[in-house]
Design a protein around this motif. Sequence first.
Motif, PDB file in Angstrom:
ATOM      1  N   GLU A  88       0.761  -1.113   0.122  1.00  0.00           N
ATOM      2  CA  GLU A  88      -0.171   0.259   0.072  1.00  0.00           C
ATOM      3  C   GLU A  88       1.055   1.225   0.051  1.00  0.00           C
ATOM      4  OE1 GLU A  88      -0.151  -2.533   2.103  1.00  0.00           O
ATOM      5  OE2 GLU A  88      -0.620  -1.847   4.296  1.00  0.00           O
ATOM      6  N   ASP A  89       2.174   1.058   0.113  1.00  0.00           N
ATOM      7  CA  ASP A  89       3.041   2.221  -0.180  1.00  0.00           C
ATOM      8  C   ASP A  89       3.222   2.616  -1.498  1.00  0.00           C
ATOM      9  OD1 ASP A  89       4.953   0.926   2.863  1.00  0.00           O
ATOM     10  OD2 ASP A  89       3.388   2.845   2.896  1.00  0.00           O
ATOM     11  N   THR A  90       2.981   1.793  -2.502  1.00  0.00           N
ATOM     12  CA  THR A  90       2.888   1.994  -3.717  1.00  0.00           C
ATOM     13  C   THR A  90       2.292   3.322  -4.226  1.00  0.00           C
ATOM     14  OG1 THR A  90       3.241  -0.448  -4.272  1.00  0.00           O
ATOM     15  CG2 THR A  90       2.483   1.249  -6.128  1.00  0.00           C
ATOM     16  N   ALA A  91       3.165   4.297  -4.761  1.00  0.00           N
ATOM     17  CA  ALA A  91       2.719   5.513  -5.125  1.00  0.00           C
ATOM     18  C   ALA A  91       3.893   6.384  -5.984  1.00  0.00           C
ATOM     19  CB  ALA A  91       2.114   6.386  -3.963  1.00  0.00           C
ATOM     20  N   VAL A  92       3.685   7.548  -6.293  1.00  0.00           N
ATOM     21  CA  VAL A  92       4.448   8.547  -6.708  1.00  0.00           C
ATOM     22  C   VAL A  92       4.883   9.491  -5.761  1.00  0.00           C
ATOM     23  CG1 VAL A  92       5.075  10.285  -8.368  1.00  0.00           C
ATOM     24  CG2 VAL A  92       3.798   8.367  -9.306  1.00  0.00           C
ATOM     25  N   TYR A  93       6.073   9.486  -5.240  1.00  0.00           N
ATOM     26  CA  TYR A  93       6.492  10.350  -4.250  1.00  0.00           C
ATOM     27  C   TYR A  93       7.166  11.640  -4.754  1.00  0.00           C
ATOM     28  CZ  TYR A  93       5.828   6.454  -1.100  1.00  0.00           C
ATOM     29  OH  TYR A  93       5.116   5.291  -0.396  1.00  0.00           O
ATOM     30  N   SER A  94       6.552  12.720  -4.105  1.00  0.00           N
ATOM     31  CA  SER A  94       7.092  14.089  -4.518  1.00  0.00           C
ATOM     32  C   SER A  94       7.624  14.850  -3.187  1.00  0.00           C
ATOM     33  CB  SER A  94       5.986  14.822  -5.159  1.00  0.00           C
ATOM     34  OG  SER A  94       5.613  14.140  -6.221  1.00  0.00           O
ATOM     35  N   CYS A  95       8.750  15.652  -3.488  1.00  0.00           N
ATOM     36  CA  CYS A  95       9.052  16.551  -2.399  1.00  0.00           C
ATOM     37  C   CYS A  95       8.527  18.042  -2.823  1.00  0.00           C
ATOM     38  CB  CYS A  95      10.571  16.763  -2.421  1.00  0.00           C
ATOM     39  SG  CYS A  95      11.469  17.176  -3.935  1.00  0.00           S
ATOM     40  N   ALA A  96       8.442  18.704  -1.695  1.00  0.00           N
ATOM     41  CA  ALA A  96       7.814  20.108  -1.771  1.00  0.00           C
ATOM     42  C   ALA A  96       8.337  21.017  -1.089  1.00  0.00           C
ATOM     43  CB  ALA A  96       6.365  20.044  -2.007  1.00  0.00           C
ATOM     44  N   ALA A  97       8.285  22.185  -1.310  1.00  0.00           N
ATOM     45  CA  ALA A  97       8.809  23.583  -0.150  1.00  0.00           C
ATOM     46  C   ALA A  97       7.559  24.243   0.155  1.00  0.00           C
ATOM     47  CB  ALA A  97      10.052  23.942  -0.977  1.00  0.00           C
ATOM     48  N   SER A  98       7.810  24.576   1.515  1.00  0.00           N
ATOM     49  CA  SER A  98       6.838  25.499   2.320  1.00  0.00           C
ATOM     50  C   SER A  98       7.401  26.707   2.986  1.00  0.00           C
ATOM     51  CB  SER A  98       5.807  24.742   2.835  1.00  0.00           C
ATOM     52  OG  SER A  98       4.890  25.361   3.600  1.00  0.00           O
TER      53      SER A  98
END
Length: 122
Positions: A88-98
């Motif tokens: 269930e961890d299968t996914a597209v992983y993205s980083c982001a800035a805030s």
Amino acid sequence: VQLQASGGGLVQAGGSLGLSCAVSGLRFTNYHMGWFRQAPGQEREFLAAIHRSDGATYYGNSVKGRFSISRSNVRNTVSLQMNGLKPEDTAVYSCAASQNVNWRQGVGYNYWGQGTLVTVSS
């Protein structure tokens, strides 16, 4: 501004994987950083966030205790170490800035990378 995530791939359930995100075009130390993921047909999910300078970290409930976020303000990178992976961890992983006051809750991230695919086989 560029955020380039890397390190995704195929891993067996129970395995580990490390993701990295290289950031350029902004003053890295002015931004809190986060990791998110999105599986097909699902909403984007907040995973983890790290303070811009003091290293304080925050995690979503689904990954707490399994994933670990870190950053290097020298190399302008943010990393996500993922252990005990599940299908269930299968996914597209993205980083982001805030710079948003609610960054700890995964809110107000205005710069995003394209993401890297993580596939966990059972």
